[in-house]
Design an enzyme around this catalytic site. Structure first.
Site, short mmCIF file in Angstrom:
data_model
loop_
_atom_site.label_atom_id
_atom_site.label_comp_id
_atom_site.label_asym_id
_atom_site.label_seq_id
_atom_site.Cartn_x
_atom_site.Cartn_y
_atom_site.Cartn_z
N ASP A 175 73.97 32.84 53.12
CA ASP A 175 74.15 31.81 54.15
C ASP A 175 74.66 32.39 55.47
O ASP A 175 75.29 31.69 56.26
CB ASP A 175 75.12 30.70 53.67
CG ASP A 175 74.77 30.19 52.29
OD1 ASP A 175 73.60 29.84 52.08
OD2 ASP A 175 75.67 30.15 51.43
N LYS A 222 70.36 34.71 58.04
CA LYS A 222 69.27 35.69 58.02
C LYS A 222 67.96 35.08 58.49
O LYS A 222 67.20 35.72 59.22
CB LYS A 222 69.11 36.25 56.60
CG LYS A 222 70.33 36.98 56.07
CD LYS A 222 70.10 37.55 54.69
CE LYS A 222 69.94 36.49 53.61
NZ LYS A 222 71.15 35.67 53.41
N GLY A 227 67.55 29.88 50.31
CA GLY A 227 67.24 28.85 51.29
C GLY A 227 67.47 29.38 52.69
O GLY A 227 68.60 29.43 53.15
N HIS A 228 66.40 29.82 53.35
CA HIS A 228 66.52 30.34 54.70
C HIS A 228 66.11 29.25 55.69
O HIS A 228 64.97 28.79 55.68
CB HIS A 228 65.64 31.59 54.88
CG HIS A 228 66.19 32.78 54.16
ND1 HIS A 228 65.55 33.99 54.14
CD2 HIS A 228 67.31 32.94 53.43
CE1 HIS A 228 66.27 34.86 53.43
NE2 HIS A 228 67.33 34.23 52.99
N GLN A 280 69.68 35.88 49.22
CA GLN A 280 71.09 35.96 48.81
C GLN A 280 71.80 37.04 49.64
O GLN A 280 71.51 37.17 50.81
CB GLN A 280 71.22 36.18 47.30
CG GLN A 280 70.81 34.99 46.46
CD GLN A 280 69.34 35.01 46.10
OE1 GLN A 280 68.74 36.05 45.87
NE2 GLN A 280 68.73 33.84 46.04
#
Length: 424
Positions: free
Chosen positions: A11, A14, A38-39, A223
């Protein structure tokens, strides 16, 4: 090939950074994890969360590779394509994606194994996203899984049926609630239709040829470092290797071909799920930071644990990855604070430690703090490095001296254009 990784527990921002620099590359290749990532990216004013697809998907000239080290859930892939189809043509999406035929599949029963193990008192509760990632990797290691390339096999449907049926029966015996078997099976087979519409290839051959031909490749990690299965805060980690060297293994590219290694870090820390968090804060200060920073999972929506910047852990992550330049995000969230706490050392067993990440929760870890002067400024007006408030500049200089790596990029807000190149 360049590599981008997160240096904390995920988080860090990125996706936004890749979205900004992605147009400079010909290929963006995702190298680990699955739909537990989750990007978040802003596209045409819309906030989009990418779970499986690489973050270069919105650039028309970029090929987006899902690499061998990724585990692919066909149902999530199909849902992600359908969601993005509302803002761009589906065929454009399919034309920009390549998938490794050696990447492993996440079966629907893997999700239920994940749920069962998280809820059963017989197993350690990790705090996973329950997306079936660990069971898929587990079956990969046991050599009992199916791979993406298998979907073109004549025996694929039969193989899926047999594996699902066995796992379904095992879960039923354990008392796990599930939908009807035939529904589970048919939904999965239908979900594979989207995978069949994209090229499924030997991505390692494609990548190595592209690099030889002078194409620019960016390896995208999901991650982050402190969640690495080997080097993170085990057992509260993800199920894959998240550090820079894993990109070479997953994508089949020699370490000799790696150039830049970008490391992304927040100006404070967050973590989702259980595990050691030396600089964690609680109470109203934590609630305020969480709300101001919108620290809720982009995928799960779970509230993130929050804490101040941890330099011993950050130095550890920089060392593991060989980071060549840093991206600092969310300094704007600390705006209007009189003093900014930074942990410079740990005190463990009466010893000061400046480079480490503790592995045992039984150790008493006392953070040693340094307080730097805060800043009070309108970040929307900061477009160039020479407009930074003096105290923020001092904060950045302090970090660079401590970490011995230049901070080349500073995020000033959530939008893709709210990022300053400090190296210019």
């Amino acid at each position: 090939m360049d590599i981008l990784i997160g240096l904390q527990w995920g988080d860090e921002g990125k996706g936004k950074f890749i979205d900004l620099i992605g147009s400079d590359y010909d290929i963006i290749a995702r190298f680990n994890g699955g739909a537990n990532a989750g990007h978040s990216i802003y596209y045409q004013g819309n906030k989009v969360t990418l779970k499986l697809l690489p973050s270069g998907i919105f650039s028309s000239h970029v090929k987006n590779i899902i690499g061998t080290g990724v585990v692919v859930d066909p149902l999530t892939f199909k849902a992600e394509i359908e969601e993005l189809a509302h803002i761009m043509p589906t065929q454009d999406l399919f034309n920009r994606i390549l998938i490794s035929q050696k990447a492993h599949l996440v079966l629907p029963t893997h999700r239920y194994w994940d749920i069962y193990m998280e809820q059963s008192p017989l197993y350690r509760t990790i705090g996973t996203t329950k997306n079936g990632i660990a069971p898929s990797y587990s079956n990969k290691i046991l050599r009992q899984n199916l791979r993406v390339g298998d979907i073109h096999s004549d025996s694929f449907n039969t193989d899926v049926y047999q594996i699902l049926h066995r796992q379904y029966n095992e879960l039923q015996l354990l008392g796990q609630e599930m939908p009807a078997f035939e529904e589970l099976y048919h939904d999965f087979i239908q979900g594979c239709t989207s995978l069949k519409q994209v090229p499924i290839i030997d991505t390692e051959i494609f990548l190595n040829k592209a690099i030889r031909d002078g194409k620019k490749v960016l390896a995208e990690g999901a991650q982050a470092t402190l969640l690495d299965i080997d080097h993170g805060s085990y057992p509260y980690v993800t199920s894959s290797n998240t550090i820079a060297s894993a990109a070479c293994v997953s994508l089949g590219v020699s370490p000799k071909l790696v150039d830049k290694i970008y490391g992304v870090t927040k100006a404070y820390c967050t973590r989702v799920g259980n595990g050691i968090f030396p600089t964690e804060i609680t109470g109203q200060a934590a609630n305020d930071l969480r709300e101001k920073g919108a620290e809720f999972g982009s995928n799960t929506k779970r509230p993130r644990r929050v804490g101040w910047l941890d330099l011993p852990a950050l130095k550890y992550a920089i060392m593991l990855n060989g980071v060549t330049q840093l991206v600092l995000t969310k300094a704007d969230i600390l705006n209007e604070m009189a003093d900014i706490p930074v942990c410079t050392h740990y005190e463990i067993d009466e010893q000061e430690i400046s480079l480490a990440f503790p592995q045992s929760a039984e150790q008493e870890i006392k953070p040693i703090w340094k307080y730097l002067k805060g800043w009070n400024t309108d970040f929307s007006n900061i477009k160039h490095a020479n407009l930074l408030p003096e105290t923020l500049g001092a904060f950045i200089s302090f970090l660079e001296e401590e970490l011995q790596v230049p901070i080349n990029y500073l995020s000033t807000g959530p939008q893709r254009e709210e990022l300053i190149n400090l190296a210019k």
